[in-house]
Design a protein around this motif. Structure first.
Motif, PDB file in Angstrom:
ATOM      1  N   GLN A  49       0.841  -1.194   0.000  1.00  0.00           N
ATOM      2  CA  GLN A  49       0.000   0.000   0.000  1.00  0.00           C
ATOM      3  C   GLN A  49       0.877   1.245   0.000  1.00  0.00           C
ATOM      4  OE1 GLN A  49      -3.212  -0.102  -0.287  1.00  0.00           O
ATOM      5  NE2 GLN A  49      -3.798  -2.170   0.378  1.00  0.00           N
ATOM      6  N   TRP A  50       0.231   2.365  -0.284  1.00  0.00           N
ATOM      7  CA  TRP A  50       0.903   3.657  -0.212  1.00  0.00           C
ATOM      8  C   TRP A  50       0.520   4.331   1.094  1.00  0.00           C
ATOM      9  CZ3 TRP A  50       4.635   5.255  -3.474  1.00  0.00           C
ATOM     10  CH2 TRP A  50       4.786   4.522  -4.660  1.00  0.00           C
ATOM     11  N   PHE A  51       1.518   4.858   1.766  1.00  0.00           N
ATOM     12  CA  PHE A  51       1.331   5.437   3.091  1.00  0.00           C
ATOM     13  C   PHE A  51       1.811   6.886   3.118  1.00  0.00           C
ATOM     14  CE2 PHE A  51       1.890   0.916   3.660  1.00  0.00           C
ATOM     15  CZ  PHE A  51       0.986   0.564   4.653  1.00  0.00           C
ATOM     16  N   VAL A  52       1.163   7.682   3.954  1.00  0.00           N
ATOM     17  CA  VAL A  52       1.716   8.974   4.357  1.00  0.00           C
ATOM     18  C   VAL A  52       2.330   8.743   5.729  1.00  0.00           C
ATOM     19  CG1 VAL A  52       1.189  11.345   5.018  1.00  0.00           C
ATOM     20  CG2 VAL A  52       0.094  10.337   3.007  1.00  0.00           C
ATOM     21  N   GLY A  53       3.651   8.913   5.825  1.00  0.00           N
ATOM     22  CA  GLY A  53       4.365   8.569   7.049  1.00  0.00           C
ATOM     23  C   GLY A  53       4.219   9.615   8.129  1.00  0.00           C
ATOM     24  N   MET A  54       3.724   9.196   9.284  1.00  0.00           N
ATOM     25  CA  MET A  54       3.556  10.124  10.392  1.00  0.00           C
ATOM     26  C   MET A  54       4.896  10.514  11.016  1.00  0.00           C
ATOM     27  SD  MET A  54       0.384  10.839  10.612  1.00  0.00           S
ATOM     28  CE  MET A  54       0.377  11.671  12.194  1.00  0.00           C
ATOM     29  N   ASP A  55       5.836   9.586  11.042  1.00  0.00           N
ATOM     30  CA  ASP A  55       7.128   9.850  11.680  1.00  0.00           C
ATOM     31  C   ASP A  55       8.261   9.915  10.668  1.00  0.00           C
ATOM     32  OD1 ASP A  55       6.166   9.828  14.448  1.00  0.00           O
ATOM     33  OD2 ASP A  55       5.729   7.721  14.038  1.00  0.00           O
ATOM     34  N   LYS A  56       7.893  10.080   9.420  1.00  0.00           N
ATOM     35  CA  LYS A  56       8.875  10.211   8.350  1.00  0.00           C
ATOM     36  C   LYS A  56       9.210  11.695   8.206  1.00  0.00           C
ATOM     37  CE  LYS A  56       9.458   8.364   3.653  1.00  0.00           C
ATOM     38  NZ  LYS A  56      10.067   9.474   2.966  1.00  0.00           N
ATOM     39  N   ALA A  57      10.470  12.025   8.297  1.00  0.00           N
ATOM     40  CA  ALA A  57      10.869  13.424   8.158  1.00  0.00           C
ATOM     41  C   ALA A  57      10.676  13.854   6.715  1.00  0.00           C
ATOM     42  CB  ALA A  57      12.313  13.616   8.577  1.00  0.00           C
ATOM     43  N   GLY A  58       9.933  14.946   6.522  1.00  0.00           N
ATOM     44  CA  GLY A  58       9.760  15.487   5.178  1.00  0.00           C
ATOM     45  C   GLY A  58      10.989  16.255   4.751  1.00  0.00           C
ATOM     46  N   HIS A  59      10.906  16.834   3.570  1.00  0.00           N
ATOM     47  CA  HIS A  59      12.057  17.582   3.060  1.00  0.00           C
ATOM     48  C   HIS A  59      12.375  18.809   3.908  1.00  0.00           C
ATOM     49  CE1 HIS A  59      12.104  14.794  -0.094  1.00  0.00           C
ATOM     50  NE2 HIS A  59      11.226  15.359  -0.907  1.00  0.00           N
ATOM     51  N   ASN A  60      11.394  19.238   4.735  1.00  0.00           N
ATOM     52  CA  ASN A  60      11.668  20.367   5.634  1.00  0.00           C
ATOM     53  C   ASN A  60      12.317  19.913   6.948  1.00  0.00           C
ATOM     54  OD1 ASN A  60       9.587  19.092   6.941  1.00  0.00           O
ATOM     55  ND2 ASN A  60       8.188  20.835   6.928  1.00  0.00           N
ATOM     56  N   GLY A  61      12.541  18.607   7.084  1.00  0.00           N
ATOM     57  CA  GLY A  61      13.198  18.082   8.278  1.00  0.00           C
ATOM     58  C   GLY A  61      12.269  17.750   9.421  1.00  0.00           C
ATOM     59  N   ALA A  62      10.988  18.134   9.319  1.00  0.00           N
ATOM     60  CA  ALA A  62      10.040  17.892  10.410  1.00  0.00           C
ATOM     61  C   ALA A  62       9.195  16.670  10.103  1.00  0.00           C
ATOM     62  CB  ALA A  62       9.142  19.109  10.599  1.00  0.00           C
ATOM     63  N   THR A  63       8.843  15.921  11.152  1.00  0.00           N
ATOM     64  CA  THR A  63       7.920  14.806  10.943  1.00  0.00           C
ATOM     65  C   THR A  63       6.498  15.351  10.875  1.00  0.00           C
ATOM     66  OG1 THR A  63       7.500  14.357  13.291  1.00  0.00           O
ATOM     67  CG2 THR A  63       9.438  13.298  12.279  1.00  0.00           C
ATOM     68  N   LEU A  64       5.658  14.626  10.150  1.00  0.00           N
ATOM     69  CA  LEU A  64       4.267  15.049  10.016  1.00  0.00           C
ATOM     70  C   LEU A  64       3.563  15.017  11.369  1.00  0.00           C
ATOM     71  CD1 LEU A  64       1.943  15.926   8.258  1.00  0.00           C
ATOM     72  CD2 LEU A  64       1.558  13.529   7.635  1.00  0.00           C
ATOM     73  N   ARG A  65       3.887  14.052  12.205  1.00  0.00           N
ATOM     74  CA  ARG A  65       3.245  13.964  13.522  1.00  0.00           C
ATOM     75  C   ARG A  65       3.538  15.211  14.358  1.00  0.00           C
ATOM     76  NH1 ARG A  65       1.430   9.344  15.481  1.00  0.00           N
ATOM     77  NH2 ARG A  65       3.001   8.087  14.383  1.00  0.00           N
ATOM     78  N   ASN A  66       4.807  15.622  14.387  1.00  0.00           N
ATOM     79  CA  ASN A  66       5.169  16.796  15.183  1.00  0.00           C
ATOM     80  C   ASN A  66       4.533  18.065  14.636  1.00  0.00           C
ATOM     81  OD1 ASN A  66       6.681  15.316  16.973  1.00  0.00           O
ATOM     82  ND2 ASN A  66       8.633  15.664  15.923  1.00  0.00           N
ATOM     83  N   THR A  67       4.487  18.177  13.314  1.00  0.00           N
ATOM     84  CA  THR A  67       3.842  19.350  12.701  1.00  0.00           C
ATOM     85  C   THR A  67       2.361  19.386  13.045  1.00  0.00           C
ATOM     86  OG1 THR A  67       5.417  19.257  10.869  1.00  0.00           O
ATOM     87  CG2 THR A  67       3.453  20.586  10.535  1.00  0.00           C
ATOM     88  N   ALA A  68       1.721  18.213  12.989  1.00  0.00           N
ATOM     89  CA  ALA A  68       0.299  18.139  13.294  1.00  0.00           C
ATOM     90  C   ALA A  68       0.022  18.429  14.765  1.00  0.00           C
ATOM     91  CB  ALA A  68      -0.253  16.767  12.907  1.00  0.00           C
TER      92      ALA A  68
END
Length: 938
Positions: free
Chosen positions: A427-446
């Protein structure tokens, strides 16, 4: 209305014709159910919404973004509550001076529509035709739902709603996915996800509900391969005989995928010598487990912690497979044995702990929920059919220590109501703890976005925060036909996306803008890829999770429509949307733009019956909104919605609606009285300046302005509608009905038609009426517009074309003194009313006007009352008052012996003072033929 004074030639034998009694142009019976549909049609014909947009141009924006209902089936009472709350907010913000456009929307893709189309037309057709029928079906459902929403009085851009199946919206949803891909959060993986065997697809978190299920519960023995190593872990010398780690599970079907056993590193385990062999069990659970096996009292040989058991090897209970002992944080001693068998293909915690130990994922279950051919005995069986087969297999292998059946909470599909399984799929996932290109994880941003959001009610913050903290990666792919496609090209061997995916995605989005999602499914990849790439890359066949569709509308709608703005000021939905739309919108917003697409979140509860039970056809307690507005009128449904504290469950029944109708009648009767007494009043020609008004009229204006400040300035902005309703109803019944209007009747009816005393009262009533109609209009939209036709600018005018009423003001010190004075009068009135009641009960007096009162008042109040002079009797609704000062309130009442005036019904010796009017008092005679009565205070 006419500005001219009333002129009459009085019939001296019929004084009823000399009083100012008018029939109200606002009938006491609303007859809402019959009249509302015609008003709806008028508003549509007049293009009220479009005119409002023109009038509101240039104002500051307030954007409430509509969470799209699903386009399937008629609306239910929950839909009605949701849309009415939104409409109340949009209307109140408009009256507060905002430009508050409302664009309704619908969620159109997904499985329920696929299922309905299959039922109607069957499955045997080309995919493109199937999608075309899905689109047609959704459009039919939208038309039905839209009609009902409009009937509820919900004002919005119904001619141009947003639909997730609009070509432009589909294209922009694809672009949102592309933005998340470019931000670095999208990845492909094969890990366990909640899987519905009936859907044949993975499910989003919001598509999962929990219900009780009866499951097999079994204790299974896994033999240790190296007894000497086990003995050493327990600090013992080598021992003879078999030793087993015992697991407990409620999913026997997962055992063919078992690859490890997890122990808690800090949990204490015992090695126990039983007739069934030496067993390893958690100390805290050993006694109960041994009782299940019929081995109570077996001796404990030694104890150790789970950390000492790590990396020991065991044998699978019935397959040729090596099993590794792991340490996992998810292991507890709440139930079972304290040891957990790990099938990484069928459990998230299993997956993560096995991943840490480098154990490769093995999935023996296909997309239909059946075992693949390589698994003996159960090949071709569904997982549910395999349970008894596997239990028998364990018995034959002498590895089953105990079996039972238990009832427990279990994940089910919200559509099919059938049990789910965890199943590892690509499956395709949006990673909650995957650091994006801005260096922040999606979980922390959320989580930061949660901190920056205002919640109504406040407990919504903790709920959304907990869900963001604990949620797994978002599975955004689905294996369906009717959905927005994942428009990527993936390498046939590696699965990697094409290096030019961003540019290719935009080209596809442009095609979707023109032809819809079929543009992707019908696309020949040679149109976009080189011959070499065509050999290496394939189009993805997956569609997107429908929560991605709706969760992306902040981009596909708010950012694309000129009349809207991003971010929205408010999202408003039911409490289940912390798991659904609130969260999917939060994640797409944070992944693409670094923040939530809303500033505020408002949550309402679910509708239940008067006994707190869920609405259910089987219980016969379903209340349909269509039934309510056809019997009572939509305004009654709107008033019930507003009057109920939506932060919890909203109870509804016929009995509850009848009580709401009583509150409505109180408001309507008040308006009917107000309009009757304004029938001959022109605010331009007849209004009295505030400084010249009778004092109680100035007091009434202060009360009305305070009501407006509380309702419009406090309750509407805080979305506390039930408090707004309470204040409005109490104002009508207490401040107006039981006090001001009760006192005012004498002056309105008996003084000169165009005299100062009456025009002062009418001036106050005019301000009160306008303010009251505006205040109630967000809730009682039909009744308010009916009233505004009388007091406003005519049929083409609307309450929504105005803002809150502008009251005349007075100096703060004067107002404070006025409030103190009239508070004393109201205390006096309460004391007098209480003293009269016993006399009315024993029929010594009839009307309070028959009473004469000797009133004792405390010092400060005495001064205020004395200042009213003879007019105090009008405030107390008695015919004669004697006033004296004392330490506390007291009132002595006696029936008046004076004659009763035939016209004003006061008992006074002044009856007959004029020979030409022998049956009425001098005051009434002067109001008929003389200079008219002068009032200063009452």
């Amino acid at each position: 209305m006419t500005a001219a004074a009333q002129t009459r030639e009085p019939d001296m034998t019929d004084y009823s014709k000399t009083v100012n009694l008018y029939e109200s142009p606002f009938p006491m019976r609303g007859n809402l159910a019959k009249r509302e549909p015609a008003w709806v049609k008028d508003w549509q014909d007049q293009k009220r919404y479009q005119k409002l947009r023109q009038k509101a141009q240039g104002r500051p924006k307030f954007i409430l973004h509509d969470g799209p209902p699903y386009a399937n089936g008629d609306i239910h009472i929950g839909h009605a509550v949701n849309k009415i709350l939104k409409d109340i907010i949009v209307r109140s913000k408009t009256l507060a001076g905002f430009d508050a456009p409302y664009v309704p929307g619908w969620d159109c893709h997904g499985l329920p529509i696929e299922v309905m189309v299959e039922k109607l037309y069957g499955k045997d057709m080309p995919d493109g035709k199937f999608r075309e029928l899905c689109r047609e079906y959704a459009a039919e459902q939208i038309a039905r739902q839209k009609k009902d929403f409009i009937r509820l009085g919900v004002l919005g851009d119904w001619d141009k709603p947003y639909l997730t199946m609009n070509y432009q919206t589909e294209a922009d949803t694809v672009r949102t996915l592309g933005e998340i891909y470019q931000a670095g959060y999208l990845y492909r993986g094969a890990k366990p996800v909640q899987f519905c065997l009936d859907c044949g697809s993975s499910l989003a978190e919001a598509e999962v509900e929990y219900k009780d299920k009866i499951s097999h519960a079994i204790d299974v023995a896994y033999p240790f391969r190296d007894p000497a190593a086990l003995a050493a872990a327990f600090g013992l010398n080598a021992f003879d005989g078999e030793a087993y780690a015992v697991i407990w599970t409620t999913t026997p079907w997962t055992l063919p995928a078992s690859q490890a056993i997890a122990a808690g590193a800090d949990i204490v385990y015992q090695l126990i010598d039983t007739p069934k062999g030496k067993l390893v069990l958690a100390k805290d659970l050993a006694e109960a487990a041994l009782a299940r096996y019929g081995c109570s009292g077996s001796p404990v040989l030694a104890e150790t912690t789970g950390s000492k058991l790590e990396n020991l090897h065991l044998a699978h209970p019935f397959l040729e497979r090596d099993i590794l002992m792991l340490n996992g944080d998810h292991v507890t001693t709440d139930a079972g044995t304290g040891l957990v068998h790990s099938a990484p293909a069928h459990g998230l915690e299993d997956y993560f702990v096995c991943q840490q130990y480098g154990i490769e994922l093995y999935n023996p279950v296909n997309g239909e929920g059946r075992y693949i051919g390589e698994v003996p005995r159960v090949a071709g069986l569904t997982v549910w059919a395999a349970n008894p087969v596997i239990i028998d297999w364990l018995k034959e292998a002498n590895r089953l220590l105990a079996e039972d059946k238990i009832e427990h909470s279990y994940a089910h599909c919200w559509r099919h109501k059938t049990p789910l399984i965890y199943r590892a799929t690509g499956q395709w996932f949006v990673g909650m703890d995957k650091a994006g290109h801005n260096g922040a994880t999606l979980r922390n941003t959320a989580l930061k976005a949660v901190d920056d959001t205002e919640f109504f009610p406040a407990w919504g913050r903790a709920r959304l925060q907990a869900m963001i903290e604990g949620r797994p990666d978002w599975v955004v792919s689905r294996q369906r036909y009717w959905g927005t496609p994942m428009t990527f090209f993936a390498h046939k061997e590696t699965g990697e996306l094409h290096p030019d995916s961003a540019e290719l995605l935009e080209k596809v989005a442009q095609r979707i803008e023109q032809k819809g999602i079929n543009a992707w499914f019908e696309l020949d990849k040679a149109e976009l890829l080189s011959p070499e790439d065509c050999e290496q890359y394939d189009k993805l066949s997956d569609t997107m999770d429908v929560w991605f569709d709706s969760g992306s509308t902040h981009f596909s709608v708010l950012k694309q429509r000129q009349e809207l703005a991003w971010p929205a000021d408010l999202y408003l939905e039911g409490s289940d949307q912390h798991r659904g739309w609130f969260q999917s919108s939060m994640l797409t917003g944070c992944a693409t733009l670094g923040r939530a697409p809303y500033k505020q979140l408002l949550t309402h509860g679910f509708v239940v019956d008067q006994n707190g039970r869920k609405m259910s056809k089987s219980l016969g307690n379903v209340v349909a909104p269509q039934e309510v507005y056809n019997e009572f009128g939509a305004d009654i449904l709107r008033l019930w919605t507003a009057a109920t504290d939506y932060s919890g469950e909203l109870a509804i029944s016929k009995e509850i609606l009848k009580r709401v109708t009583e509150s409505y009648r109180r408001i309507r009767n008040t308006l009917s009285f107000l309009f009757a007494n304004l029938k001959d009043f022109s605010p331009i020609d007849d209004a009295v300046p505030q400084a010249d008004m009778v004092e109680i009229d100035r007091y009434a204006l202060v009360l009305a302005r305070q009501l407006q400040e509380k309702v419009a300035g406090e309750y509407y902005p805080r979305y506390a509608f039930h408090f707004a309703v309470q204040e409005i109803v109490n104002f009508c019944s207490e401040d107006l009905g039981a006090f001001y209007l009760d006192i005012l009747k004498d002056r309105l009816y008996t003084t000169q038609t165009d005299g100062h005393a009456r025009r002062s009262a009418q001036t106050a009533l005019y301000h009160i009426t306008r303010s009251l109609v505006l205040l109630m209009s967000p809730i009682l939209c039909f009744t308010a517009e009916e009233a505004w036709d009388i007091i406003g600018g005519g049929e083409e005018d609307s309450v929504l074309f105005h803002t809150w009423h502008n009251f005349p003001t007075m100096p703060a010190a004067s107002e404070a003194e006025l409030l103190k004075k009239w508070s004393a009068v109201r205390q006096a009135r309460a004391a007098v009313t209480a003293a009269i009641e016993p006399l009315r009960a024993d029929k010594s007096v009839g009307s309070s006007l028959q009473a004469e009162v000797a009133l004792t008042a405390p010092a400060e109040a005495y001064g205020y009352l004395k200042a009213l002079g003879d007019e105090l009797r009008f405030a107390l609704l008695v015919s004669k008052v004697g006033l004296q000062e004392g330490e506390e309130w007291a009132a002595a009442v006696q029936p008046s012996q004076a004659p009763k005036c035939e016209r004003c019904w006061h008992y006074t010796e002044a009856v007959g003072v004029r020979a030409d009017h022998p049956t009425i008092c001098g005051r009434c005679a002067d109001n008929i033929e003389g200079q008219g009565e002068q009032r200063d205070y009452v």
